[in-house]
Design a protein around this motif. Structure first.
Motif, PDB file in Angstrom:
ATOM      1  N   ARG A 288      94.482 -96.459  50.736  1.00 63.93           N
ATOM      2  CA  ARG A 288      94.502 -95.532  51.875  1.00 63.93           C
ATOM      3  C   ARG A 288      95.927 -95.286  52.350  1.00 63.93           C
ATOM      4  O   ARG A 288      96.350 -94.156  52.490  1.00 63.93           O
ATOM      5  N   HIS A 289      96.648 -96.352  52.641  1.00 67.92           N
ATOM      6  CA  HIS A 289      98.036 -96.214  53.083  1.00 67.92           C
ATOM      7  C   HIS A 289      98.695 -97.586  53.090  1.00 67.92           C
ATOM      8  O   HIS A 289      98.022 -98.598  53.247  1.00 67.92           O
ATOM      9  N   PRO A 290     100.018 -97.602  52.928  1.00 68.88           N
ATOM     10  CA  PRO A 290     100.723 -98.889  53.005  1.00 68.88           C
ATOM     11  C   PRO A 290     100.597 -99.475  54.414  1.00 68.88           C
ATOM     12  O   PRO A 290     100.529 -98.745  55.399  1.00 68.88           O
ATOM     13  N   MET A 291     100.566-100.771  54.492  1.00 62.67           N
ATOM     14  CA  MET A 291     100.420-101.445  55.782  1.00 62.67           C
ATOM     15  C   MET A 291     101.742-101.475  56.537  1.00 62.67           C
ATOM     16  O   MET A 291     102.795-101.666  55.953  1.00 62.67           O
ATOM     17  N   THR A 292     101.647-101.287  57.858  1.00 63.28           N
ATOM     18  CA  THR A 292     102.815-101.458  58.707  1.00 63.28           C
ATOM     19  C   THR A 292     103.042-102.955  58.910  1.00 63.28           C
ATOM     20  O   THR A 292     102.211-103.785  58.568  1.00 63.28           O
ATOM     21  N   ASP A 293     104.184-103.314  59.503  1.00 60.31           N
ATOM     22  CA  ASP A 293     104.488-104.729  59.731  1.00 60.31           C
ATOM     23  C   ASP A 293     103.450-105.400  60.626  1.00 60.31           C
ATOM     24  O   ASP A 293     103.060-106.530  60.388  1.00 60.31           O
ATOM     25  N   SER A 294     102.976-104.700  61.669  1.00 64.52           N
ATOM     26  CA  SER A 294     101.983-105.309  62.560  1.00 64.52           C
ATOM     27  C   SER A 294     100.649-105.482  61.851  1.00 64.52           C
ATOM     28  O   SER A 294      99.955-106.469  62.062  1.00 64.52           O
ATOM     29  N   GLU A 295     100.276-104.538  60.977  1.00 64.48           N
ATOM     30  CA  GLU A 295      99.044-104.678  60.194  1.00 64.48           C
ATOM     31  C   GLU A 295      99.161-105.831  59.209  1.00 64.48           C
ATOM     32  O   GLU A 295      98.212-106.577  58.994  1.00 64.48           O
ATOM     33  N   GLN A 296     100.353-105.998  58.612  1.00 66.60           N
ATOM     34  CA  GLN A 296     100.561-107.111  57.692  1.00 66.60           C
ATOM     35  C   GLN A 296     100.430-108.443  58.418  1.00 66.60           C
ATOM     36  O   GLN A 296      99.860-109.391  57.882  1.00 66.60           O
ATOM     37  N   GLU A 297     100.952-108.525  59.630  1.00 63.04           N
ATOM     38  CA  GLU A 297     100.861-109.773  60.391  1.00 63.04           C
ATOM     39  C   GLU A 297      99.405-110.118  60.690  1.00 63.04           C
ATOM     40  O   GLU A 297      98.988-111.266  60.549  1.00 63.04           O
ATOM     41  N   LEU A 298      98.608-109.117  61.079  1.00 61.70           N
ATOM     42  CA  LEU A 298      97.185-109.335  61.308  1.00 61.70           C
ATOM     43  C   LEU A 298      96.511-109.764  60.008  1.00 61.70           C
ATOM     44  O   LEU A 298      95.710-110.691  59.984  1.00 61.70           O
ATOM     45  N   GLU A 299      96.855-109.096  58.929  1.00 60.93           N
ATOM     46  CA  GLU A 299      96.309-109.416  57.617  1.00 60.93           C
ATOM     47  C   GLU A 299      96.628-110.860  57.239  1.00 60.93           C
ATOM     48  O   GLU A 299      95.770-111.598  56.776  1.00 60.93           O
ATOM     49  N   HIS A 300      97.839-111.257  57.444  1.00 61.77           N
ATOM     50  CA  HIS A 300      98.266-112.604  57.078  1.00 61.77           C
ATOM     51  C   HIS A 300      97.575-113.640  57.953  1.00 61.77           C
ATOM     52  O   HIS A 300      97.293-114.744  57.500  1.00 61.77           O
ATOM     53  N   SER A 301      97.285-113.302  59.195  1.00 60.88           N
ATOM     54  CA  SER A 301      96.562-114.231  60.057  1.00 60.88           C
ATOM     55  C   SER A 301      95.154-114.464  59.523  1.00 60.88           C
ATOM     56  O   SER A 301      94.657-115.579  59.545  1.00 60.88           O
ATOM     57  N   TRP A 302      94.507-113.419  59.024  1.00 65.60           N
ATOM     58  CA  TRP A 302      93.174-113.575  58.469  1.00 65.60           C
ATOM     59  C   TRP A 302      93.223-114.492  57.253  1.00 65.60           C
ATOM     60  O   TRP A 302      92.386-115.360  57.080  1.00 65.60           O
ATOM     61  N   VAL A 303      94.214-114.281  56.389  1.00 65.45           N
ATOM     62  CA  VAL A 303      94.369-115.140  55.219  1.00 65.45           C
ATOM     63  C   VAL A 303      94.582-116.581  55.663  1.00 65.45           C
ATOM     64  O   VAL A 303      93.985-117.502  55.130  1.00 65.45           O
ATOM     65  N   LEU A 304      95.410-116.754  56.667  1.00 68.25           N
ATOM     66  CA  LEU A 304      95.748-118.102  57.125  1.00 68.25           C
ATOM     67  C   LEU A 304      94.530-118.851  57.633  1.00 68.25           C
ATOM     68  O   LEU A 304      94.331-120.009  57.309  1.00 68.25           O
ATOM     69  N   PHE A 305      93.682-118.200  58.401  1.00 64.60           N
ATOM     70  CA  PHE A 305      92.595-118.926  59.041  1.00 64.60           C
ATOM     71  C   PHE A 305      91.218-118.676  58.431  1.00 64.60           C
ATOM     72  O   PHE A 305      90.322-119.487  58.602  1.00 64.60           O
ATOM     73  N   GLY A 306      91.024-117.584  57.718  1.00 67.89           N
ATOM     74  CA  GLY A 306      89.686-117.265  57.254  1.00 67.89           C
ATOM     75  C   GLY A 306      89.363-117.645  55.827  1.00 67.89           C
ATOM     76  O   GLY A 306      88.279-118.141  55.541  1.00 67.89           O
ATOM     77  N   LEU A 307      90.275-117.438  54.925  1.00 69.14           N
ATOM     78  CA  LEU A 307      89.967-117.590  53.511  1.00 69.14           C
ATOM     79  C   LEU A 307      89.772-119.031  53.039  1.00 69.14           C
ATOM     80  O   LEU A 307      88.870-119.283  52.231  1.00 69.14           O
ATOM     81  N   PRO A 308      90.536-120.001  53.482  1.00 68.20           N
ATOM     82  CA  PRO A 308      90.369-121.359  52.937  1.00 68.20           C
ATOM     83  C   PRO A 308      89.019-122.007  53.224  1.00 68.20           C
ATOM     84  O   PRO A 308      88.537-122.790  52.419  1.00 68.20           O
ATOM     85  N   LEU A 309      88.398-121.682  54.325  1.00 71.53           N
ATOM     86  CA  LEU A 309      87.126-122.326  54.676  1.00 71.53           C
ATOM     87  C   LEU A 309      86.042-122.092  53.632  1.00 71.53           C
ATOM     88  O   LEU A 309      85.456-123.055  53.129  1.00 71.53           O
ATOM     89  N   PRO A 310      85.743-120.850  53.233  1.00 71.86           N
ATOM     90  CA  PRO A 310      84.695-120.695  52.229  1.00 71.86           C
ATOM     91  C   PRO A 310      85.061-121.290  50.872  1.00 71.86           C
ATOM     92  O   PRO A 310      84.186-121.681  50.108  1.00 71.86           O
ATOM     93  N   LEU A 311      86.353-121.382  50.568  1.00 68.97           N
ATOM     94  CA  LEU A 311      86.758-122.000  49.309  1.00 68.97           C
ATOM     95  C   LEU A 311      86.518-123.507  49.314  1.00 68.97           C
ATOM     96  O   LEU A 311      86.466-124.128  48.257  1.00 68.97           O
TER      97      LEU A 311
END
Length: 189
Positions: free
Chosen positions: A90-113
């Motif tokens: 759709r479009h490249p992420m802005t810096d603020s969108e990347q920060e939100l994205e990285h927060s999801w990776v930080l807290f959301g992804l490891p749990l189901p793994l």
């Protein structure tokens, strides 16, 4: 005692491989060094906490989540991979969108793994292991493996990107979807 610790280290290594593989795929997300340490620590925390829960709750938890555990991680990886693909196209992420994205990776992804690690903890509990040693070992091993995976993924993507003009969201999204499919297909084995 030394033999038991060696067996736990080997088990921790094999349980951490899914997080290592995922960390390699997340490497291209351009995380800062500080964020990479936090992501690795979070992966380690959940990989230590899951077997601890399994050890403490024992056989009941293992039986309750057994059929589901093999599918939770692949579904989460696939969903996140698809999300990255859609965002990248759709479009490249802005810096603020990347920060939100990285927060999801930080807290959301490891749990189901780490859900499958509850089963490993339940098995160790049935064998009479103390709950604390495996939890600490598994967490530390996964944290180190995840950090190495993030660095490896970051470095490899930078080398590739010098030759090809590709966006990191699309590469990571495709890789995560492929990993989810492979994990999902091997879940019944």
């Amino acid at each position: 005692m030394i033999g038991q610790v060696a067996n736990l280290v080997a088990l921790g290594f094999f349980l951490g491989l899914d997080n290592f593989r995922t960390a390699v795929l997340l490497g291209p997300l351009r995380l800062s060094w500080r964020r990479m340490i936090l992501v690795s620590a979070n992966f380690g925390f959940w990989d230590g906490a899951a077997p601890l829960v399994g050890l403490l709750l024992g056989h009941y938890v293992g039986e309750a989540i057994g059929p589901v555990a093999d599918y939770v991680g692949p579904v989460a990886l696939g969903a996140y991979g698809l999300y990255l693909l859609l965002r990248g196209w759709r479009h490249p992420m802005t810096d603020s969108e990347q920060e939100l994205e990285h927060s999801w990776v930080l807290f959301g992804l490891p749990l189901p793994l780490s859900v499958d690690n509850v089963l490993a903890g339940a098995s160790l509990g049935l064998l009479g292991f103390s709950p604390w040693l495996p939890a600490v070992l598994f967490g530390a091993i996964t944290a180190v493996m995840s950090f190495v995976g993030l660095v490896l993924g970051r470095t490899t993507f930078r080398l590739i990107r010098r030759r090809l003009n590709i966006r990191y969201e699309i590469v990571t999204g495709i890789a995560l979807v492929i990993e989810a499919i492979v994990l999902g297909l091997s879940a019944g084995d």
